[in-house]
Design a protein around this motif. Structure first.
Motif, PDB file in Angstrom:
ATOM      1  N   LEU A   1       0.830  -1.199   0.000  1.00  0.00           N
ATOM      2  CA  LEU A   1       0.000   0.000   0.000  1.00  0.00           C
ATOM      3  C   LEU A   1       0.867   1.253   0.000  1.00  0.00           C
ATOM      4  O   LEU A   1       0.613   2.209  -0.749  1.00  0.00           O
ATOM      5  CB  LEU A   1      -0.906  -0.022   1.236  1.00  0.00           C
ATOM      6  N   LEU A   2       1.909   1.256   0.813  1.00  0.00           N
ATOM      7  CA  LEU A   2       2.806   2.403   0.876  1.00  0.00           C
ATOM      8  C   LEU A   2       3.533   2.608  -0.445  1.00  0.00           C
ATOM      9  O   LEU A   2       3.679   3.747  -0.919  1.00  0.00           O
ATOM     10  CB  LEU A   2       3.808   2.192   2.018  1.00  0.00           C
ATOM     11  N   PHE A   3       3.980   1.534  -1.060  1.00  0.00           N
ATOM     12  CA  PHE A   3       4.669   1.631  -2.347  1.00  0.00           C
ATOM     13  C   PHE A   3       3.733   2.195  -3.418  1.00  0.00           C
ATOM     14  O   PHE A   3       4.144   3.038  -4.236  1.00  0.00           O
ATOM     15  CB  PHE A   3       5.160   0.238  -2.756  1.00  0.00           C
ATOM     16  N   SER A   4       2.482   1.775  -3.418  1.00  0.00           N
ATOM     17  CA  SER A   4       1.507   2.289  -4.390  1.00  0.00           C
ATOM     18  C   SER A   4       1.276   3.774  -4.188  1.00  0.00           C
ATOM     19  O   SER A   4       1.227   4.548  -5.158  1.00  0.00           O
ATOM     20  CB  SER A   4       0.186   1.522  -4.245  1.00  0.00           C
ATOM     21  N   PHE A   5       1.147   4.198  -2.928  1.00  0.00           N
ATOM     22  CA  PHE A   5       0.961   5.621  -2.647  1.00  0.00           C
ATOM     23  C   PHE A   5       2.158   6.431  -3.127  1.00  0.00           C
ATOM     24  O   PHE A   5       1.999   7.516  -3.712  1.00  0.00           O
ATOM     25  CB  PHE A   5       0.759   5.838  -1.147  1.00  0.00           C
TER      26      PHE A   5
END
Length: 595
Positions: free
Chosen positions: A19-23
């Motif tokens: 999720l953090l990488f996508s953000f």
């Protein structure tokens, strides 16, 4: 390849990392791209803006210079009428002197009012004013003043370095670089000069204007005449020198106002008197200011990116933390265990603010609560059954105790010790009265200690004073509640199993004190202790809440009941050493009565 594999493993191993990488991909990359585009645009716009702001400031300065030059020309036009009065009065009479006085006063008034350096007037030597010597001079003095060429000049404005005033006007003896506006009158018939005058300004006046305009910035400016003579400059050392001929040709041969010359920009404005006002703008100055703007821009970017990353991290962490807690709660939930709480749900006051994860958590909590209620009902039924068994056994728990008491009473009556017999009957009556009267499952610690004391007194009578005890309680603690018949089984064990050939006297101490939101009761005796194997078995039964109806039923039953949430979620621990004694520790949550 190992690095790529590690990165993939790190990103995709946890939902939070994905999720953090996508953000980050969706926010940082657009910011970098936009920053690159804005950099190139800002560089161009900022450079033009700085150059335009300098030109705008130059235009304001040009207005001031032109206003001053035009003011001097108007002063010169004003003097022309006075000159007409002087040249038409040749005879020496009192009226001529009166006119001279008026003209001189007018000249001095103009000098002081408009702050001009000086006004010099040159007249025919036959004129009575020519001998005045301060403001008025004969025409042949033009050569002395190095001004003989002004009568034939096309330009009205002249530049004179090292101009000297008489000692009466300036007692310092210093010369000044001046510029002046010249007016002459030539006879149309004889071509002779009838008069000439010049309104002088100190060059420092223009230098002050230039320095004031460029104060605090790395720019320089100067004023030149049509011949390239530097009349005024921000650098005083260059005043009076000539401008480079190539630069002069560029300035005078083009109608442009801004010229690009290697490392400099020249902003050139032609003044109303034909002079040129030139401002030198180093490209390094523009770029340094552009870089300042760009630094500010990138500083904002660098400040905003961590803030964005922090918001992304906190948002993703909050989301994944709730999922992790819900997953952990589901993994940890087991039948018979306490309900697992999801703390983050209690912080949300408005149920309309629940999202899908929150509602999933609520569903789990409701399911958990329902299961626990069913388990509690089953447990209550089991406890009720055990309580009935316990009550049944309680009626048979000490038949030998009752027999001993009755036997002792009979013996006392036989030998005539009626007071002891009556005391034992009284204690026995009070013991069973309190035991039967306190029909509830929970009683005050005070009542429980009273039942214990009565029991110990009766045992003491049976044991012929070989039994002693002490009870120590903290202030106010006796008003808290306790599960009924918690202490008596442990006291009975201390009495029944504490005596041996080496231990003919038993002392029991009961301590009741406060813990952290709990009650702590410690029962110690100095009896013979418990054998290690037996002690291990009892500890196992206590830790696992096992009730064995054939062995240790009393203490295991108490342990089972007191561990229930209704009776304080308590626990019982036991420690014993052979030939030294036994210590029982009972801990349970503080319970207050209804009153």
């Amino acid at each position: 390849m190992d690095i790529i594999r590690y990165v993939k493993s790190f990103i995709f191993s946890k939902y939070h990392h994905r999720l953090l990488f996508s953000f980050l991909i969706c926010t940082v990359l657009p910011i970098i791209l936009m920053g690159s585009i804005l950099y190139s645009i800002t560089h161009k716009i900022a450079g033009d803006s700085i150059l335009n702001s300098i030109i705008l400031a130059d235009d304001q300065l040009n207005i001031r210079i032109n206003n001053r030059l035009n003011q001097v020309q108007k002063i010169s036009d004003t003097i022309r009428y006075d000159m007409y009065s002087l040249i038409n009065r040749m005879p020496h009479n009192s009226e001529d002197f009166s006119i001279l006085t008026n003209v001189r006063d007018n000249i001095h008034l103009l000098e002081s009012t408009f702050n001009v350096y000086h006004i010099d007037i040159f007249l025919d030597d036959k004129n009575i004013a020519s001998s005045e010597g301060l403001t008025f001079h004969p025409l042949y003095d033009l050569k002395e003043f190095d001004l003989e060429d002004i009568v034939s000049m096309d330009s009205k404005w002249i530049y004179k370095p090292n101009y000297h005033l008489s000692y009466v006007l300036d007692n310092t003896g210093k010369t000044q670089n001046v510029t002046g506006y010249v007016s002459t009158l030539n006879n149309q018939v004889t071509k002779n000069t009838e008069y000439a005058y010049i309104v002088l300004l100190n060059i420092s006046e223009f230098s002050d204007m230039l320095n004031e305009s460029f104060s605090g910035i790395d720019l320089s400016g100067f004023i030149i005449d049509s011949n390239g003579n530097i009349i005024s400059h921000t650098d005083e050392k260059l005043i009076g020198t000539k401008l480079d001929s190539d630069i002069l040709n560029i300035i005078s041969s083009s109608n442009k106002t801004v010229y690009d010359n290697k490392s400099l920009y020249y902003h050139v404005v032609k003044l109303d008197n034909g002079w040129y006002h030139v401002t030198e703008i180093p490209k390094t100055y523009i770029y340094s200011n552009v870089y300042t703007i760009l630094k500010t821009f990138f500083l904002i970017i660098f400040i905003s990116i961590p803030i964005i990353l922090l918001i992304i991290f906190l948002t993703s962490a909050n989301l994944t933390n709730r999922i992790r807690k819900l997953s952990f709660a589901m993994d940890s939930f087991k039948l018979g265990k306490k309900s697992i709480k999801l703390d983050y749900l209690t912080s949300i006051n408005d149920s309309d603010c629940y999202d899908e994860i929150d509602r999933l958590g609520l569903t789990f909590l409701n399911m958990q609560e329902s299961i626990n209620k069913n388990m509690q009902s089953i447990l209550e039924l089991t406890v009720s059954e055990e309580k009935l068994k316990y009550q049944l056994l309680q009626s048979q728990i000490n038949p030998h105790f009752l027999y001993n008491i009755l036997g002792t009473i009979k013996t006392c009556q036989t030998i005539g010790k009626l007071d002891i017999a009556n005391h034992m009957i009284d204690n026995l009556t009070r013991f069973y009265r309190m035991s039967l009267r306190k029909s509830g499952e929970k009683i005050t610690i005070k009542d429980e200690l009273e039942i214990s004391r009565l029991y110990l007194e009766m045992e003491q009578l049976c044991r012929k004073d070989t039994l002693t005890w002490s009870i120590d309680t903290e202030d106010g603690i006796e008003n808290y509640l306790i599960c009924k018949f918690t202490l008596q089984p442990f006291l009975e064990n201390s009495v029944l199993h504490g005596y041996s050939t080496g231990h003919r006297n038993i002392h029991i101490s009961i301590s009741v004190c406060y813990g952290d939101d709990e009650i702590i009761i410690i029962i110690k005796d100095n009896g013979c202790g418990i054998e290690p194997e037996k002690l291990t078995k009892i500890k196992y039964q206590l830790q696992n809440h096992i009730v064995d109806y054939t062995q240790h039923f009393g203490i295991c039953n108490v342990n089972k009941r007191i561990s229930n949430t209704e009776f304080g979620s308590g626990e019982i621990t036991i420690e014993s050493c052979l030939n030294e004694g036994t210590a029982i520790t009972i801990k349970y949550a503080q319970m207050e009565g209804d009153n």
